[in-house]
Design a protein around this motif. Structure first.
Motif, short mmCIF file in Angstrom:
data_model
loop_
_atom_site.label_atom_id
_atom_site.label_comp_id
_atom_site.label_asym_id
_atom_site.label_seq_id
_atom_site.Cartn_x
_atom_site.Cartn_y
_atom_site.Cartn_z
N MET A 36 0.80 -1.14 -0.15
CA MET A 36 -0.16 -0.01 -0.05
C MET A 36 0.81 1.03 0.10
SD MET A 36 -2.90 -0.95 2.64
CE MET A 36 -4.58 -2.02 1.96
N ILE A 37 1.87 1.27 0.74
CA ILE A 37 2.89 2.43 0.87
C ILE A 37 3.62 2.59 -0.65
CG2 ILE A 37 5.03 3.44 1.75
CD1 ILE A 37 4.47 1.90 4.33
N GLU A 38 3.68 1.57 -1.31
CA GLU A 38 4.09 1.83 -2.65
C GLU A 38 2.95 2.36 -3.74
OE1 GLU A 38 7.36 1.46 -3.51
OE2 GLU A 38 8.08 1.04 -1.60
N GLU A 39 2.00 1.78 -3.59
CA GLU A 39 0.77 2.41 -4.24
C GLU A 39 0.66 4.04 -4.02
OE1 GLU A 39 -2.42 -1.21 -4.45
OE2 GLU A 39 -2.39 0.14 -2.50
N THR A 40 0.71 4.48 -2.93
CA THR A 40 0.50 5.87 -2.60
C THR A 40 1.23 6.95 -3.29
OG1 THR A 40 1.70 5.84 -0.58
CG2 THR A 40 -0.54 5.02 -0.41
N LEU A 41 2.48 6.51 -3.54
CA LEU A 41 3.48 7.56 -3.95
C LEU A 41 3.70 8.59 -3.05
CD1 LEU A 41 2.50 7.65 -7.65
CD2 LEU A 41 4.22 6.23 -6.65
N SER A 42 3.52 8.26 -1.72
CA SER A 42 3.68 9.20 -0.85
C SER A 42 5.07 9.69 -0.60
CB SER A 42 3.28 8.72 0.69
OG SER A 42 3.38 9.79 1.59
N PRO A 43 5.32 10.97 -0.53
CA PRO A 43 6.77 11.56 -0.42
C PRO A 43 7.02 11.39 0.83
CG PRO A 43 5.16 13.40 -0.50
CD PRO A 43 4.40 12.14 -0.93
N GLU A 44 6.20 11.13 1.70
CA GLU A 44 6.72 10.84 3.35
C GLU A 44 7.20 9.08 3.47
OE1 GLU A 44 6.06 12.17 7.59
OE2 GLU A 44 5.28 13.16 6.01
N ARG A 45 8.17 8.73 3.00
CA ARG A 45 8.42 7.37 3.22
C ARG A 45 9.03 7.13 4.64
NH1 ARG A 45 8.18 4.01 -1.29
NH2 ARG A 45 7.13 5.25 -3.10
N GLY A 46 9.40 8.07 5.50
CA GLY A 46 9.68 7.66 6.73
C GLY A 46 8.63 7.38 7.57
N GLY A 47 8.81 7.49 8.99
CA GLY A 47 7.28 7.39 9.66
C GLY A 47 7.09 6.12 9.86
N ALA A 48 7.84 5.18 10.33
CA ALA A 48 7.45 3.51 10.60
C ALA A 48 6.33 3.77 11.72
CB ALA A 48 8.67 2.80 11.14
N LEU A 49 6.22 4.80 12.68
CA LEU A 49 5.38 4.57 13.79
C LEU A 49 4.13 5.50 13.55
CD1 LEU A 49 7.95 4.40 16.83
CD2 LEU A 49 6.67 2.52 15.60
N HIS A 50 3.97 6.01 12.35
CA HIS A 50 3.11 7.06 11.77
C HIS A 50 2.13 6.30 10.57
CE1 HIS A 50 1.57 11.16 13.08
NE2 HIS A 50 0.71 10.60 12.62
N LEU A 51 1.78 5.67 10.44
CA LEU A 51 1.46 4.74 9.29
C LEU A 51 0.27 5.83 8.55
CD1 LEU A 51 1.37 2.37 7.22
CD2 LEU A 51 -0.16 1.33 8.74
N SER A 52 -0.49 6.44 9.25
CA SER A 52 -1.63 7.22 8.66
C SER A 52 -0.91 8.38 7.81
CB SER A 52 -2.46 7.93 9.73
OG SER A 52 -1.57 8.59 10.75
N ARG A 53 0.33 8.53 7.87
CA ARG A 53 0.86 9.53 7.02
C ARG A 53 1.44 8.99 5.68
NH1 ARG A 53 4.23 13.42 11.37
NH2 ARG A 53 2.68 14.44 11.94
#
Length: 274
Positions: free
Chosen positions: A185-202
């Motif tokens: 899902m993270i790869e799907e989103t193209l989110s620039p915020e690739r960090g934040g292992a403890l803040h999945l909602s970002r």
């Protein structure tokens, strides 16, 4: 101790240390998205001859501000130093030479830019040599390939766990599949915020989060373990195929079909199709 007090202490202590060529604060603080639960992610630049001295200096600096109760050093290059203080402030430091830092050759350095780092110490104006913003986000093809194949492999192992009546391991397997689905899902989103292992909602969308929350969390009971595996497979495979098509990844058809036959032999009518 609050984060700001620690950051000020580090800036004061290392601002006069010539062996530290530059020190930047990244992570959520660098991106301007930090909250009271955020850790401190530093990047330090030093010459090869000063490396060991700076490692010792970093620990001395932290200890002078707040006693360290956990310390871990992952030998590089680059070196990663992890510390947790007595009041549970989490601090990480990547220690690297300037040329390697500016080459942007590997994560996390390929995402660093003027918009994702804060200057703490910068004797040679390294900050000016950074791009203004990180490169556009794109799915990592090799990561997606790994996630797809690993999901199929772990899914197939449920026949072993349930066959041996190792239902606790079955719960663990469902957790691994959920983690792999999350990575997809993270790869799907193209989110620039690739960090934040403890803040999945970002890093994933609200709709994706709702899908994850709707999936069953099994107890170590045979029926629940199997139900969780089939539900995860039904959610994972359509998304994975769509992303693989988009990225031009050859689908591991033979592996998937062999795994299906393996599970059908093991569970018969209990196996739910995906």
């Amino acid at each position: 101790m609050r984060q700001q007090e620690f950051m000020e202490g580090v800036a004061t202590a290392l601002g006069r240390e010539e062996r530290v060529e530059a020190l930047f604060l990244g992570g959520s603080f660098g991106r301007g998205t930090a909250d009271e639960f955020s850790d401190l992610d530093y990047v330090g630049l030093t010459g090869h001859g000063d490396h060991d001295a700076v490692v010792a200096l970093w620990r001395e600096t932290i200890e002078a501000i707040s006693p360290v109760v956990f310390w871990n050093q992952r030998v590089g290059p680059p070196t990663l130093l992890n510390a947790i203080t007595r009041d549970w402030l989490r601090i990480d430091l990547w220690l690297i030479d300037k040329a390697s830092f500016l080459s942007h050759a590997r994560p996390p350095f390929d995402r660093y830019s003027q918009s994702t780092l804060l200057r703490v110490v910068d004797r040679g104006d390294v900050f000016a040599e950074l791009p203004e913003s990180p490169p556009g986000a794109a799915p990592e093809k090799r990561q997606v390939e790994y996630v797809i194949n690993e999901f199929i492999r772990v899914l197939g192992l449920i026949a072993v766990g349930v066959g041996r009546r190792e239902y606790v391991l079955g719960v663990t397997g469902a957790g691994l599949l959920r983690d792999l689905l999350t990575r997809l899902m993270i790869e799907e989103t193209l989110s620039p915020e690739r960090g934040g292992a403890l803040h999945l909602s970002r890093t994933i969308t609200p709709a994706q989060m709702d899908e994850l929350l709707a999936l069953p969390y099994p107890s170590p009971v045979r029926e629940e373990v199997l139900e969780a595996h089939w539900a995860l497979a039904r959610t994972f495979f359509p998304r994975a195929r769509a992303l693989a098509d988009r990225l031009g990844i050859a689908w591991p058809e033979a592996f998937e079909q062999a795994t299906k036959r393996h599970l059908q032999r093991s569970f018969g009518a209990e196996m739910e199709p995906w």
